[in-house]
Design a protein around this motif. Structure first.
Motif, PDB file in Angstrom:
ATOM      1  N   ALA A  49       0.853  -1.190   0.000  1.00  0.00           N
ATOM      2  CA  ALA A  49       0.000   0.000   0.000  1.00  0.00           C
ATOM      3  C   ALA A  49       0.884   1.233   0.000  1.00  0.00           C
ATOM      4  O   ALA A  49       1.832   1.322   0.790  1.00  0.00           O
ATOM      5  CB  ALA A  49      -0.919   0.007   1.225  1.00  0.00           C
ATOM      6  N   SER A  50       0.591   2.151  -0.903  1.00  0.00           N
ATOM      7  CA  SER A  50       1.368   3.394  -1.023  1.00  0.00           C
ATOM      8  C   SER A  50       2.862   3.107  -1.160  1.00  0.00           C
ATOM      9  O   SER A  50       3.698   3.761  -0.535  1.00  0.00           O
ATOM     10  CB  SER A  50       1.102   4.313   0.175  1.00  0.00           C
ATOM     11  OG  SER A  50      -0.263   4.649   0.236  1.00  0.00           O
ATOM     12  N   ASN A  51       3.179   2.088  -1.946  1.00  0.00           N
ATOM     13  CA  ASN A  51       4.570   1.720  -2.250  1.00  0.00           C
ATOM     14  C   ASN A  51       5.345   1.234  -1.031  1.00  0.00           C
ATOM     15  O   ASN A  51       6.580   1.300  -1.002  1.00  0.00           O
ATOM     16  CB  ASN A  51       5.320   2.878  -2.911  1.00  0.00           C
ATOM     17  CG  ASN A  51       6.312   2.394  -3.953  1.00  0.00           C
ATOM     18  OD1 ASN A  51       6.083   1.387  -4.621  1.00  0.00           O
ATOM     19  ND2 ASN A  51       7.417   3.089  -4.093  1.00  0.00           N
ATOM     20  N   ARG A  52       4.627   0.745  -0.024  1.00  0.00           N
ATOM     21  CA  ARG A  52       5.268   0.174   1.169  1.00  0.00           C
ATOM     22  C   ARG A  52       4.736  -1.237   1.379  1.00  0.00           C
ATOM     23  O   ARG A  52       3.532  -1.478   1.289  1.00  0.00           O
ATOM     24  CB  ARG A  52       4.984   1.020   2.412  1.00  0.00           C
ATOM     25  CG  ARG A  52       5.683   2.372   2.393  1.00  0.00           C
ATOM     26  CD  ARG A  52       5.206   3.262   3.541  1.00  0.00           C
ATOM     27  NE  ARG A  52       5.501   2.701   4.856  1.00  0.00           N
ATOM     28  CZ  ARG A  52       6.685   2.773   5.453  1.00  0.00           C
ATOM     29  NH1 ARG A  52       7.696   3.385   4.848  1.00  0.00           N
ATOM     30  NH2 ARG A  52       6.874   2.260   6.645  1.00  0.00           N
ATOM     31  N   MET A  53       5.642  -2.164   1.640  1.00  0.00           N
ATOM     32  CA  MET A  53       5.229  -3.532   1.918  1.00  0.00           C
ATOM     33  C   MET A  53       4.638  -3.586   3.325  1.00  0.00           C
ATOM     34  O   MET A  53       5.344  -3.425   4.320  1.00  0.00           O
ATOM     35  CB  MET A  53       6.416  -4.488   1.773  1.00  0.00           C
ATOM     36  CG  MET A  53       6.879  -4.648   0.342  1.00  0.00           C
ATOM     37  SD  MET A  53       8.288  -5.775   0.135  1.00  0.00           S
ATOM     38  CE  MET A  53       7.643  -7.278   0.833  1.00  0.00           C
ATOM     39  N   GLU A  54       3.325  -3.806   3.384  1.00  0.00           N
ATOM     40  CA  GLU A  54       2.621  -3.787   4.664  1.00  0.00           C
ATOM     41  C   GLU A  54       2.712  -5.128   5.382  1.00  0.00           C
ATOM     42  O   GLU A  54       2.882  -5.189   6.597  1.00  0.00           O
ATOM     43  CB  GLU A  54       1.145  -3.429   4.436  1.00  0.00           C
ATOM     44  CG  GLU A  54       0.934  -2.029   3.866  1.00  0.00           C
ATOM     45  CD  GLU A  54       1.230  -0.947   4.892  1.00  0.00           C
ATOM     46  OE1 GLU A  54       1.067  -1.222   6.100  1.00  0.00           O
ATOM     47  OE2 GLU A  54       1.614   0.161   4.490  1.00  0.00           O
ATOM     48  N   HIS A  55       2.561  -6.221   4.621  1.00  0.00           N
ATOM     49  CA  HIS A  55       2.509  -7.548   5.245  1.00  0.00           C
ATOM     50  C   HIS A  55       2.778  -8.606   4.188  1.00  0.00           C
ATOM     51  O   HIS A  55       2.541  -8.392   2.999  1.00  0.00           O
ATOM     52  CB  HIS A  55       1.139  -7.783   5.882  1.00  0.00           C
ATOM     53  CG  HIS A  55       1.062  -9.030   6.714  1.00  0.00           C
ATOM     54  ND1 HIS A  55       0.619 -10.233   6.205  1.00  0.00           N
ATOM     55  CD2 HIS A  55       1.393  -9.266   8.004  1.00  0.00           C
ATOM     56  CE1 HIS A  55       0.683 -11.146   7.158  1.00  0.00           C
ATOM     57  NE2 HIS A  55       1.148 -10.590   8.254  1.00  0.00           N
ATOM     58  N   PHE A  56       3.261  -9.758   4.625  1.00  0.00           N
ATOM     59  CA  PHE A  56       3.431 -10.885   3.711  1.00  0.00           C
ATOM     60  C   PHE A  56       3.263 -12.192   4.471  1.00  0.00           C
ATOM     61  O   PHE A  56       3.369 -12.240   5.701  1.00  0.00           O
ATOM     62  CB  PHE A  56       4.802 -10.837   3.015  1.00  0.00           C
ATOM     63  CG  PHE A  56       5.985 -10.919   3.937  1.00  0.00           C
ATOM     64  CD1 PHE A  56       6.511 -12.141   4.325  1.00  0.00           C
ATOM     65  CD2 PHE A  56       6.578  -9.758   4.426  1.00  0.00           C
ATOM     66  CE1 PHE A  56       7.605 -12.214   5.174  1.00  0.00           C
ATOM     67  CE2 PHE A  56       7.680  -9.814   5.271  1.00  0.00           C
ATOM     68  CZ  PHE A  56       8.193 -11.050   5.646  1.00  0.00           C
ATOM     69  N   THR A  57       2.977 -13.253   3.722  1.00  0.00           N
ATOM     70  CA  THR A  57       2.768 -14.579   4.289  1.00  0.00           C
ATOM     71  C   THR A  57       3.504 -15.598   3.430  1.00  0.00           C
ATOM     72  O   THR A  57       3.491 -15.505   2.209  1.00  0.00           O
ATOM     73  CB  THR A  57       1.270 -14.940   4.328  1.00  0.00           C
ATOM     74  OG1 THR A  57       0.548 -13.905   4.989  1.00  0.00           O
ATOM     75  CG2 THR A  57       1.048 -16.249   5.070  1.00  0.00           C
ATOM     76  N   THR A  58       4.132 -16.560   4.085  1.00  0.00           N
ATOM     77  CA  THR A  58       4.887 -17.604   3.394  1.00  0.00           C
ATOM     78  C   THR A  58       4.106 -18.913   3.378  1.00  0.00           C
ATOM     79  O   THR A  58       3.541 -19.322   4.395  1.00  0.00           O
ATOM     80  CB  THR A  58       6.242 -17.836   4.084  1.00  0.00           C
ATOM     81  OG1 THR A  58       6.984 -16.620   4.093  1.00  0.00           O
ATOM     82  CG2 THR A  58       7.048 -18.907   3.361  1.00  0.00           C
ATOM     83  N   PHE A  59       4.103 -19.568   2.215  1.00  0.00           N
ATOM     84  CA  PHE A  59       3.507 -20.892   2.066  1.00  0.00           C
ATOM     85  C   PHE A  59       4.582 -21.841   1.535  1.00  0.00           C
ATOM     86  O   PHE A  59       5.224 -21.553   0.523  1.00  0.00           O
ATOM     87  CB  PHE A  59       2.324 -20.851   1.085  1.00  0.00           C
ATOM     88  CG  PHE A  59       1.132 -20.110   1.622  1.00  0.00           C
ATOM     89  CD1 PHE A  59       0.077 -20.784   2.207  1.00  0.00           C
ATOM     90  CD2 PHE A  59       1.081 -18.726   1.553  1.00  0.00           C
ATOM     91  CE1 PHE A  59      -1.018 -20.098   2.713  1.00  0.00           C
ATOM     92  CE2 PHE A  59      -0.002 -18.029   2.053  1.00  0.00           C
ATOM     93  CZ  PHE A  59      -1.059 -18.712   2.639  1.00  0.00           C
ATOM     94  N   MET A  60       4.774 -22.978   2.192  1.00  0.00           N
ATOM     95  CA  MET A  60       5.815 -23.927   1.793  1.00  0.00           C
ATOM     96  C   MET A  60       5.325 -24.836   0.669  1.00  0.00           C
ATOM     97  O   MET A  60       5.557 -26.053   0.662  1.00  0.00           O
ATOM     98  CB  MET A  60       6.268 -24.739   3.006  1.00  0.00           C
ATOM     99  CG  MET A  60       6.949 -23.896   4.076  1.00  0.00           C
ATOM    100  SD  MET A  60       7.358 -24.829   5.570  1.00  0.00           S
ATOM    101  CE  MET A  60       8.521 -26.031   4.948  1.00  0.00           C
ATOM    102  N   THR A  61       4.684 -24.250  -0.327  1.00  0.00           N
ATOM    103  CA  THR A  61       4.009 -25.007  -1.371  1.00  0.00           C
ATOM    104  C   THR A  61       4.971 -25.860  -2.186  1.00  0.00           C
ATOM    105  O   THR A  61       4.758 -27.063  -2.372  1.00  0.00           O
ATOM    106  CB  THR A  61       3.239 -24.042  -2.287  1.00  0.00           C
ATOM    107  OG1 THR A  61       2.376 -23.232  -1.481  1.00  0.00           O
ATOM    108  CG2 THR A  61       2.422 -24.800  -3.310  1.00  0.00           C
ATOM    109  N   GLY A  62       6.026 -25.244  -2.698  1.00  0.00           N
ATOM    110  CA  GLY A  62       6.977 -25.995  -3.503  1.00  0.00           C
ATOM    111  C   GLY A  62       7.663 -27.089  -2.721  1.00  0.00           C
ATOM    112  O   GLY A  62       7.917 -28.195  -3.235  1.00  0.00           O
TER     113      GLY A  62
END
Length: 301
Positions: free
Chosen positions: A152-165
């Motif tokens: 949002a507004s060119n700032r990384m607000e949040h992220f989540t990791t998934f061990m899919t591979g």
């Protein structure tokens, strides 16, 4: 800064690109010299051996992202906390050689007091935003550990990791399914992949759906050659099933075509349009960080 040597140093590979002052890629190189192949204390030697002609050119500044900044890498670069923008990352660079070589910090965030981290994907995110001229987006970076990122507004607000591979590899190689699946994955079987995605999206858990790869083979309802694509659909569909996506909400996919193609097919089943950006997003992101550093009051030390 006359030239930027942009380096993506991961676990299994080492990539570099020479960029001009406008961010245009002049040359690229790739080596099978991921951090796990480098003995302790030998990172500088390997780096020079791979990029010596570029590093010796006058006015070349080097910026490195990825696992080179981990505890097993060249120099540990502490994680930068989210929310974070380009300026925050530029301020927390770790200098290997002041004014010449710096390592980009990874990012960290927390949800329900559980930390999550990334190294290298942050540069791809900012590169993709610049390439697509976006300031707000939901981005997905498929891979061994897939990342879902909200900006949002060119700032990384949040992220989540998934061990899919990684889960795919474990099921593919070390579960009962390995006895049924062929020796190699082969080409993508789109119908089998979509079948796996559809089942995952309408089921409760991968713990239950994964066994279907065995039973469909047992009763000859899927040929053996189609099973890797079907299993891939199951694990990617499981990842997508957990996402609160509305139909029509755009997602940006960042990475190699072989993976982003699969996510595009899977997201189509949820009526989510996508835009795709290739692996050159890393170069654009490193150039953006270098530009933020150059424009800061302190600049390059």
């Amino acid at each position: 800064m006359k030239h930027l040597l942009a380096v993506d140093w991961g676990t299994s590979s080492l990539r570099g690109a020479l960029l001009d002052r406008h961010g245009k890629v002049l040359q690229e190189r790739t080596f099978a010299r991921g951090i796990l192949t480098v003995p302790p204390g030998e990172f500088a030697t390997v780096f020079e051996a791979c990029f010596e002609p570029w590093t010796r050119a006058a006015g070349t500044f080097c910026l490195i992202s990825g696992m080179a900044g981990s505890r097993q890498g060249w120099v540990e670069a502490p994680y930068c906390a989210c929310p974070a923008g380009l300026d925050d990352i530029a301020r927390q660079l770790v200098w290997v050689t002041p004014g010449c070589i710096a390592i980009v910090p990874g990012l960290r965030c927390e949800q329900d007091s559980i930390p999550d981290v990334m190294r290298g994907e942050e540069t791809q995110v900012f590169g993709a935003l610049q390439l697509l001229d976006l300031r707000d987006a939901v981005l997905v970076l498929p891979g061994t550990h897939s990342k879902w990122v909200r900006v949002a507004s060119n700032r990384m607000e949040h992220f989540t990791t998934f061990m899919t591979g990684e889960f795919y590899a474990l099921l593919r190689q070390h579960s009962i399914l390995a006895r049924t699946l062929p020796g190699d994955d082969g080409d993508l079987d789109v119908d089998a992949f979509n079948q796996g995605v559809a089942l995952a999206l309408h089921s409760a858990s991968l713990l239950q759906t994964a066994f279907s790869a065995r039973t469909l083979s047992l009763f000859e309802r899927l040929p053996a050659a189609a099973l890797p694509s079907y299993l891939s659909g199951l694990v990617i569909g499981e990842e997508l099933r957990t996402q609160p996506l509305e139909a029509g909400a755009q997602v940006v996919l960042v990475g190699a075509d072989t993976l982003t193609q699969r996510y595009e097919l899977a997201l189509a089943q949820r009526r989510v349009p996508v835009r795709r950006v290739g692996q050159d997003a890393a170069w654009r992101g490193l150039w953006a960080i270098a530009s933020a550093l150059s424009s800061s009051p302190t600049g390059i030390p």
